[in-house]
Design an enzyme around this catalytic site. Structure first.
Site, PDB file in Angstrom:
ATOM      1  N   ASP A  26       0.846  -1.197   0.000  1.00  0.00           N
ATOM      2  CA  ASP A  26       0.000   0.000   0.000  1.00  0.00           C
ATOM      3  C   ASP A  26       0.878   1.242   0.000  1.00  0.00           C
ATOM      4  O   ASP A  26       1.575   1.510   0.979  1.00  0.00           O
ATOM      5  CB  ASP A  26      -0.883  -0.056   1.256  1.00  0.00           C
ATOM      6  N   ASN A  28      -0.368   4.451  -0.628  1.00  0.00           N
ATOM      7  CA  ASN A  28      -1.049   5.716  -0.308  1.00  0.00           C
ATOM      8  C   ASN A  28      -1.882   5.642   0.969  1.00  0.00           C
ATOM      9  O   ASN A  28      -2.676   6.533   1.255  1.00  0.00           O
ATOM     10  CB  ASN A  28      -1.940   6.172  -1.487  1.00  0.00           C
ATOM     11  N   ASP A  30      -4.355   3.704   1.910  1.00  0.00           N
ATOM     12  CA  ASP A  30      -5.799   3.415   1.928  1.00  0.00           C
ATOM     13  C   ASP A  30      -6.088   1.953   2.273  1.00  0.00           C
ATOM     14  O   ASP A  30      -7.222   1.492   2.203  1.00  0.00           O
ATOM     15  CB  ASP A  30      -6.458   3.796   0.592  1.00  0.00           C
ATOM     16  N   ASP A  34      -1.127  -0.807  -4.405  1.00  0.00           N
ATOM     17  CA  ASP A  34      -1.205   0.095  -5.561  1.00  0.00           C
ATOM     18  C   ASP A  34       0.170   0.184  -6.228  1.00  0.00           C
ATOM     19  O   ASP A  34       1.145  -0.405  -5.741  1.00  0.00           O
ATOM     20  CB  ASP A  34      -1.709   1.487  -5.134  1.00  0.00           C
ATOM     21  N   ASP A 103      -0.205  -8.780 -16.988  1.00  0.00           N
ATOM     22  CA  ASP A 103      -1.293  -9.726 -17.173  1.00  0.00           C
ATOM     23  C   ASP A 103      -2.248  -9.119 -18.197  1.00  0.00           C
ATOM     24  O   ASP A 103      -2.645  -7.963 -18.054  1.00  0.00           O
ATOM     25  CB  ASP A 103      -2.035  -9.863 -15.827  1.00  0.00           C
ATOM     26  N   ASP A 200      -3.984 -14.289 -19.930  1.00  0.00           N
ATOM     27  CA  ASP A 200      -4.947 -14.941 -19.056  1.00  0.00           C
ATOM     28  C   ASP A 200      -5.804 -15.944 -19.847  1.00  0.00           C
ATOM     29  O   ASP A 200      -6.260 -15.631 -20.955  1.00  0.00           O
ATOM     30  CB  ASP A 200      -5.849 -13.833 -18.473  1.00  0.00           C
ATOM     31  N   GLU A 256      -1.388 -18.634 -19.826  1.00  0.00           N
ATOM     32  CA  GLU A 256      -2.069 -19.481 -18.854  1.00  0.00           C
ATOM     33  C   GLU A 256      -2.965 -20.406 -19.665  1.00  0.00           C
ATOM     34  O   GLU A 256      -3.959 -19.976 -20.243  1.00  0.00           O
ATOM     35  CB  GLU A 256      -2.916 -18.645 -17.886  1.00  0.00           C
ATOM     36  N   HIS A 314      -2.003 -16.297  -6.958  1.00  0.00           N
ATOM     37  CA  HIS A 314      -3.213 -15.682  -6.397  1.00  0.00           C
ATOM     38  C   HIS A 314      -4.432 -16.593  -6.542  1.00  0.00           C
ATOM     39  O   HIS A 314      -5.469 -16.295  -5.986  1.00  0.00           O
ATOM     40  CB  HIS A 314      -3.474 -14.339  -7.087  1.00  0.00           C
ATOM     41  N   ASP A 315      -4.314 -17.658  -7.320  1.00  0.00           N
ATOM     42  CA  ASP A 315      -5.463 -18.546  -7.549  1.00  0.00           C
ATOM     43  C   ASP A 315      -5.448 -19.801  -6.683  1.00  0.00           C
ATOM     44  O   ASP A 315      -6.340 -20.630  -6.780  1.00  0.00           O
ATOM     45  CB  ASP A 315      -5.503 -18.991  -9.021  1.00  0.00           C
TER      46      ASP A 315
HETATM   47  C1  GLC Z   1      -7.216 -16.548 -14.557  1.00  0.00           C
HETATM   48  C2  GLC Z   1      -6.822 -15.677 -13.385  1.00  0.00           C
HETATM   49  C3  GLC Z   1      -7.936 -15.725 -12.377  1.00  0.00           C
HETATM   50  C4  GLC Z   1      -9.192 -15.158 -13.025  1.00  0.00           C
HETATM   51  C5  GLC Z   1      -9.542 -15.942 -14.296  1.00  0.00           C
HETATM   52  C6  GLC Z   1     -10.598 -15.239 -15.111  1.00  0.00           C
HETATM   53  O1  GLC Z   1      -7.328 -17.872 -14.219  1.00  0.00           O
HETATM   54  O2  GLC Z   1      -5.596 -16.128 -12.852  1.00  0.00           O
HETATM   55  O3  GLC Z   1      -7.616 -15.024 -11.202  1.00  0.00           O
HETATM   56  O4  GLC Z   1     -10.263 -15.244 -12.129  1.00  0.00           O
HETATM   57  O5  GLC Z   1      -8.414 -16.067 -15.126  1.00  0.00           O
HETATM   58  O6  GLC Z   1     -10.087 -14.086 -15.709  1.00  0.00           O
END
Ligand code: GLC
Length: 511
Positions: A26, A28, A30, A34, A103, A200, A256, A314-315
């Site tokens: 972070d 700023n 909030d 960012d 991404d 993606d 991906e 993150h998934d």
């Molecule tokens: C990819 C991203 C995921 C997103 C999905 C739809 O798998 O890593 O976080 O929800 O695509 O865009």
């Protein structure tokens, strides 16, 4: 088959670090991440020793799926900063010797995107064909997030297709104008100086409308996604993207590919296509299974796949929880693996300090669309709150998305020094970046492999099980010890394989 000569591209010798922008740092005050926050951590990333960052979406978006629902491809969401912040980030990263890939979500847009607003507004709109409209639901396809993949739109009086949430509307990749627009978007960021893209869900592009004529098979109530991905024409679409990107020398295209089948994944990589693709077969394994890891390494070798190496993103749940059960020794051994096995490492933000999964203890903790939808769906089906929550918790991707707690860097149990040292060793040993494998062996909880480059041969011994190592303790570059002082991992210059007798269930002499 990939050979050593081929691995002269910068990205094949890069260690990437995934930055999930909303929760990295972070800048700023909030409370959320960012771009200024990212800029402030560049000196840290440089000292860590990584050489590339993958930035998850920061474009304007209603953030139904945390930015993977883009409403403007050529700007920065005010929550994350401005285009000037982005340019500054790129400049600072480059000055620090760190490349930046973005991404890029070309499979779908937000339903707030002006193209979609236009498209739904009239059958005569030049944007009508940008999306996939049908008078009747043509097939049984389900979305990956929220039930039926066909959503009725009152304004258009027709159904549109969405593979993910109904707020993420799939683009029609058989429409020439869509392809042209996407090419322009890629050029916009390439002209600003980015080093490449992570595309993606790129094998989901809808390139063949005739596929709507086929229902997906459903087995035991679960849909098998057969006809809604890898459609006819997909390779041509990816070739077009590749041509746009590779017209700029030295740019990297990573995909991906939502598949476990290595052969299929591999089919998207090569001259004129993607430069690499994630292999979820290894990265998303649910339990630490050393035999499975060895098998996957051998399979990727046999298929000639140059691997991507990661266990967190993150998934998925953080591997510190998922694979290591919060055991620091195992986490350090996996760090050694990620930074010494053959392939391109993708570290996930905070794994080096090490961050833990966010607790998801009540329905209030479900923020991810996949979890929230699962919860509502089960309630609507008449399940009790607890059962609905347990179902949703399994599907939710909130775990790894907590704000990174940078205070942890100073904690005694931080792994950051181990990561730094390993990254340093990797940099000064070509066998660890470019080397071929010598032997790959596994016995019980022990994994062993050699990396060889010209005269340099390094042996990596990783003991995930209960035993400890009894390898001759010479020429050691790095070691992992457990709390009892037993040696659990060794990286050493190898004269010959020291495999025989490498593993013992007895305490080693170093104890
Ligand atoms: C990819 C991203 C995921 C997103 C999905 C739809 O798998 O890593 O976080 O929800 O695509 O865009």
């Amino acid at each position: 088959m990939y050979n050593s000569m081929k691995r002269s591209s910068w990205y094949e010798n890069t260690v990437f670090y995934e930055i999930y922008v909303p929760s990295f740092c972070d800048g700023n005050g909030d409370g959320t991440g960012d771009l200024k926050g990212v800029i402030s951590r560049i000196p840290y990333l440089r000292r860590l020793g990584i050489s590339g960052i993958w930035l998850t979406p920061f474009y304007p978006s209603p953030r139904v799926d945390n930015g993977y629902d883009i409403s403007d491809y050529r700007d920065v969401d005010p929550a994350f900063g401005t285009l000037a912040d982005f340019d500054m980030l790129l400049q600072k990263a480059h000055q620090a010797g760190i490349r930046v890939i973005l991404d890029m979500v070309l499979n779908h847009t937000s339903d707030h995107h002006p193209w979609f607003r236009e498209s739904r507004s009239s059958a005569h709109s030049p944007y009508r064909d940008y999306y996939l409209w049908e008078k009747e639901i043509p097939c049984n396809w389900e979305s990956f997030f929220d039930g039926n993949a066909w959503e009725y739109d009152d304004t258009a009086g027709m159904y549109y297709y969405h593979a993910f949430s109904k707020k993420q509307v799939c683009l029609n990749w058989s429409c020439l104008q869509v392809r042209r627009e996407c090419a322009e978007i890629l050029r916009f960021w390439l002209d600003r100086g980015v080093d490449g893209f992570r595309l993606d869900v790129i094998n989901f592009l809808k390139t063949d409308r005739s596929a709507f004529g086929f229902d997906n098979p459903v087995e035991n109530g679960v849909m098998r996604h057969i006809y809604d991905k890898n459609q006819k024409g997909i390779y041509d679409a990816i070739k077009e993207i590749s041509n746009v990107v590779h017209a700029y020398p030295g740019k990297y295209l990573l995909g991906e590919i939502g598949e476990d089948d290595l052969y299929l994944i591999k089919s998207y990589v090569g001259e004129g296509l993607l430069d690499s693709a994630f292999q979820f077969n290894l990265g998303s394994m649910e339990k630490l299974d050393v035999a499975y890891v060895a098998e996957q390494l051998r399979r990727m070798e046999a298929e000639g796949v140059y691997p991507t190496l990661f266990f967190s993103s993150h998934d998925m749940r953080r591997h510190f929880n998922r694979l290591c059960g919060k055991d620091l020794v195992k986490a350090e051994l996996l760090a050694v693996f990620l930074l010494t096995a053959k392939g391109i490492p993708f570290l996930y933000q905070g794994e080096e300090i090490p961050m833990e999964d966010l607790p998801v203890e009540s329905p209030r903790d479900l923020r991810d669309i996949q979890g929230r939808y699962g919860y509502e769906k089960k309630l609507a089906e008449g399940e009790g709150e607890e059962a609905a929550f347990l179902y949703a918790r399994e599907r939710s991707r909130d775990y790894a998305r907590g704000m990174v707690d940078w205070e942890r860097e100073k904690y005694e149990d931080s792994l950051v020094c181990a990561y730094r040292k390993l990254l340093d060793i990797r940099k000064s040993h070509l066998s660890l970046c470019m080397g071929e494998y010598g032997e790959i062996r596994q016995q019980g909880g022990l994994l062993y492999y050699q990396r060889i480059w010209e005269k340099e041969k390094i042996g990596v011994y990783l003991c995930f099980g209960e035993g400890s190592l009894t390898v001759p303790y010479t020429d050691v570059l790095y070691e992992v010890k457990d709390e009892k002082g037993r040696i659990r991992g060794i990286l050493r210059y190898e004269q010959e394989s020291s495999w025989c007798g490498a593993y013992s269930l007895e305490p080693s002499s170093s104890e």
